[in-house]
Design a protein around this motif. Structure first.
Motif, PDB file in Angstrom:
ATOM      1  N   UNK A  65     -20.089  18.901   4.482  1.00 32.24           N
ATOM      2  CA  UNK A  65     -19.799  17.242   4.300  1.00 32.24           C
ATOM      3  C   UNK A  65     -19.107  16.789   5.665  1.00 32.24           C
ATOM      4  N   UNK A  66     -19.541  15.587   5.953  1.00 30.60           N
ATOM      5  CA  UNK A  66     -18.903  14.912   6.941  1.00 30.60           C
ATOM      6  C   UNK A  66     -18.312  13.833   6.221  1.00 30.60           C
ATOM      7  N   UNK A  67     -16.935  13.333   6.345  1.00 28.82           N
ATOM      8  CA  UNK A  67     -16.199  12.238   5.548  1.00 28.82           C
ATOM      9  C   UNK A  67     -15.851  11.214   6.245  1.00 28.82           C
ATOM     10  N   UNK A  68     -16.305   9.985   5.638  1.00 33.89           N
ATOM     11  CA  UNK A  68     -15.990   8.640   6.251  1.00 33.89           C
ATOM     12  C   UNK A  68     -14.517   8.140   5.543  1.00 33.89           C
ATOM     13  N   UNK A  69     -13.449   8.026   6.166  1.00 35.98           N
ATOM     14  CA  UNK A  69     -12.276   7.531   5.537  1.00 35.98           C
ATOM     15  C   UNK A  69     -12.428   5.987   5.495  1.00 35.98           C
ATOM     16  N   UNK A  70     -11.971   5.413   4.287  1.00 34.86           N
ATOM     17  CA  UNK A  70     -11.896   4.186   3.836  1.00 34.86           C
ATOM     18  C   UNK A  70     -10.406   3.834   3.275  1.00 34.86           C
ATOM     19  N   UNK A  71     -10.146   2.479   3.598  1.00 38.79           N
ATOM     20  CA  UNK A  71      -8.695   2.163   2.780  1.00 38.79           C
ATOM     21  C   UNK A  71      -9.099   0.879   1.928  1.00 38.79           C
ATOM     22  N   UNK A  72      -8.144   1.067   0.853  1.00 34.80           N
ATOM     23  CA  UNK A  72      -8.624  -0.250   0.062  1.00 34.80           C
ATOM     24  C   UNK A  72      -7.490  -1.301   0.937  1.00 34.80           C
ATOM     25  N   UNK A  73      -7.647  -2.638   0.721  1.00 32.23           N
ATOM     26  CA  UNK A  73      -6.764  -3.711   1.412  1.00 32.23           C
ATOM     27  C   UNK A  73      -5.360  -3.317   1.471  1.00 32.23           C
ATOM     28  N   UNK A  74      -4.643  -3.127   0.324  1.00 28.54           N
ATOM     29  CA  UNK A  74      -3.098  -3.062   0.540  1.00 28.54           C
ATOM     30  C   UNK A  74      -2.849  -1.932   1.300  1.00 28.54           C
ATOM     31  N   UNK A  75      -3.474  -0.706   1.065  1.00 29.38           N
ATOM     32  CA  UNK A  75      -3.142   0.537   1.865  1.00 29.38           C
ATOM     33  C   UNK A  75      -3.103   0.416   3.363  1.00 29.38           C
ATOM     34  N   UNK A  76      -4.467  -0.527   3.471  1.00 29.48           N
ATOM     35  CA  UNK A  76      -4.478  -0.684   5.188  1.00 29.48           C
ATOM     36  C   UNK A  76      -3.498  -1.741   5.684  1.00 29.48           C
ATOM     37  N   UNK A  77      -3.077  -2.733   4.918  1.00 32.07           N
ATOM     38  CA  UNK A  77      -2.226  -3.522   5.079  1.00 32.07           C
ATOM     39  C   UNK A  77      -0.794  -2.867   5.273  1.00 32.07           C
ATOM     40  N   UNK A  78      -0.482  -2.002   4.512  1.00 31.37           N
ATOM     41  CA  UNK A  78       0.561  -1.142   4.380  1.00 31.37           C
ATOM     42  C   UNK A  78       0.940  -0.403   5.663  1.00 31.37           C
ATOM     43  N   UNK A  79      -0.286   0.226   5.725  1.00 33.74           N
ATOM     44  CA  UNK A  79      -0.390   1.350   6.932  1.00 33.74           C
ATOM     45  C   UNK A  79      -0.389   0.606   8.535  1.00 33.74           C
ATOM     46  N   UNK A  80      -0.962  -0.358   8.600  1.00 39.33           N
ATOM     47  CA  UNK A  80      -1.093  -1.106   9.850  1.00 39.33           C
ATOM     48  C   UNK A  80      -0.182  -2.128  10.094  1.00 39.33           C
ATOM     49  N   UNK A  81       0.666  -2.199   8.952  1.00 42.08           N
ATOM     50  CA  UNK A  81       1.748  -3.519   9.225  1.00 42.08           C
ATOM     51  C   UNK A  81       2.491  -3.414  10.430  1.00 42.08           C
ATOM     52  N   UNK A  82       2.886  -2.228  10.836  1.00 40.23           N
ATOM     53  CA  UNK A  82       3.914  -2.071  11.837  1.00 40.23           C
ATOM     54  C   UNK A  82       3.300  -2.468  13.376  1.00 40.23           C
ATOM     55  N   UNK A  83       1.894  -2.455  13.216  1.00 42.73           N
ATOM     56  CA  UNK A  83       1.066  -2.752  14.497  1.00 42.73           C
ATOM     57  C   UNK A  83       0.648  -4.221  14.467  1.00 42.73           C
ATOM     58  N   UNK A  84       0.112  -4.781  13.105  1.00 46.57           N
ATOM     59  CA  UNK A  84      -0.280  -6.058  13.061  1.00 46.57           C
ATOM     60  C   UNK A  84       0.389  -6.904  12.381  1.00 46.57           C
ATOM     61  N   UNK A  85       0.903  -7.938  12.632  1.00 49.68           N
ATOM     62  CA  UNK A  85       1.724  -8.818  11.656  1.00 49.68           C
ATOM     63  C   UNK A  85       0.691  -9.665  10.727  1.00 49.68           C
ATOM     64  N   UNK A  86       1.286 -10.120   9.747  1.00 47.68           N
ATOM     65  CA  UNK A  86       0.430 -10.842   8.730  1.00 47.68           C
ATOM     66  C   UNK A  86       0.126 -12.238   9.395  1.00 47.68           C
ATOM     67  N   UNK A  87       0.844 -12.579  10.213  1.00 49.40           N
ATOM     68  CA  UNK A  87       0.674 -13.926  11.048  1.00 49.40           C
ATOM     69  C   UNK A  87      -0.700 -13.645  11.810  1.00 49.40           C
ATOM     70  N   UNK A  88      -0.489 -12.519  12.690  1.00 47.91           N
ATOM     71  CA  UNK A  88      -1.589 -12.259  13.572  1.00 47.91           C
ATOM     72  C   UNK A  88      -3.063 -11.911  12.887  1.00 47.91           C
ATOM     73  N   UNK A  89      -2.813 -11.095  11.697  1.00 48.42           N
ATOM     74  CA  UNK A  89      -3.794 -10.905  10.844  1.00 48.42           C
ATOM     75  C   UNK A  89      -4.734 -12.242  10.342  1.00 48.42           C
ATOM     76  N   UNK A  90      -3.678 -13.131   9.963  1.00 53.39           N
ATOM     77  CA  UNK A  90      -4.124 -14.312   9.529  1.00 53.39           C
ATOM     78  C   UNK A  90      -5.190 -14.957  10.386  1.00 53.39           C
ATOM     79  N   UNK A  91      -4.562 -14.989  12.005  1.00 56.93           N
ATOM     80  CA  UNK A  91      -5.306 -15.545  12.681  1.00 56.93           C
ATOM     81  C   UNK A  91      -6.691 -15.003  13.016  1.00 56.93           C
ATOM     82  N   UNK A  92      -6.914 -13.523  12.887  1.00 57.29           N
ATOM     83  CA  UNK A  92      -7.997 -12.844  12.856  1.00 57.29           C
ATOM     84  C   UNK A  92      -9.115 -13.242  11.935  1.00 57.29           C
ATOM     85  N   UNK A  93      -8.713 -13.119  10.787  1.00 56.05           N
ATOM     86  CA  UNK A  93      -9.234 -13.224   9.559  1.00 56.05           C
ATOM     87  C   UNK A  93      -9.445 -14.379   8.626  1.00 56.05           C
TER      88      UNK A  93
END
Length: 135
Positions: A65-93
């Motif tokens: 098998x080859x695996x594609x890794x996927x995050x649920x939204x809370x896990x993504x936000x927790x993991x990438x929160x140090x790189x992307x601020x909620x304010x910045x993500x708000x502008x993007x999304x």
């Protein structure tokens, strides 16, 4: 070779785990755990290789098998929160920073429509970054 989606989840204690759902088209189970996403992925890969060796030693068929890794939204936000601020993500999304914070902290769960909105904003940003050239 089969492609299987593996889900990354941030646990309440701050660690990360990886799992597949019961409908995954493989005849074995895997799990990866770690203090970081990378540690969990590394463990996942070690367990996969050990499972492959075990099946071979027992003369059993093993579904590669080859695996594609996927995050649920809370896990993504927790993991990438140090790189992307909620304010910045708000502008993007287009999703408010307050909503993103609530998702990251487990107070609310995003609807499928909001999840798609977040994902589309991130993909658009990724496309923009991939075309970026600095001089």
């Amino acid at each position: 070779m089969t492609t299987v989606k593996a889900y990354i989840a941030r646990e309440k204690d701050g660690t990360y785990s990886i799992f597949t759902d019961d409908a995954a088209p493989i005849n074995y189970g895997l799990v990866g755990e770690g203090e970081s996403v990378q540690e969990a992925i590394d463990e996942w890969n070690r367990v996969y290789e050990a499972m492959k060796e075990s099946y071979a030693a027992d003369g059993m068929p093993f579904e590669e098998a080859q695996f594609e890794f996927a995050y649920d939204v809370p896990s993504f936000l927790a993991y990438y929160g140090e790189l992307l601020s909620f304010k910045g993500l708000s502008k993007l999304t287009g999703v408010s920073a307050a909503q993103l914070s609530q998702y990251a902290n487990g107070y609310r769960n995003p609807s499928p429509k909001t999840t798609a909105k977040i994902q589309n904003g991130l993909k658009s940003f990724a496309t923009e970054l991939s075309r970026l050239q600095l001089i």
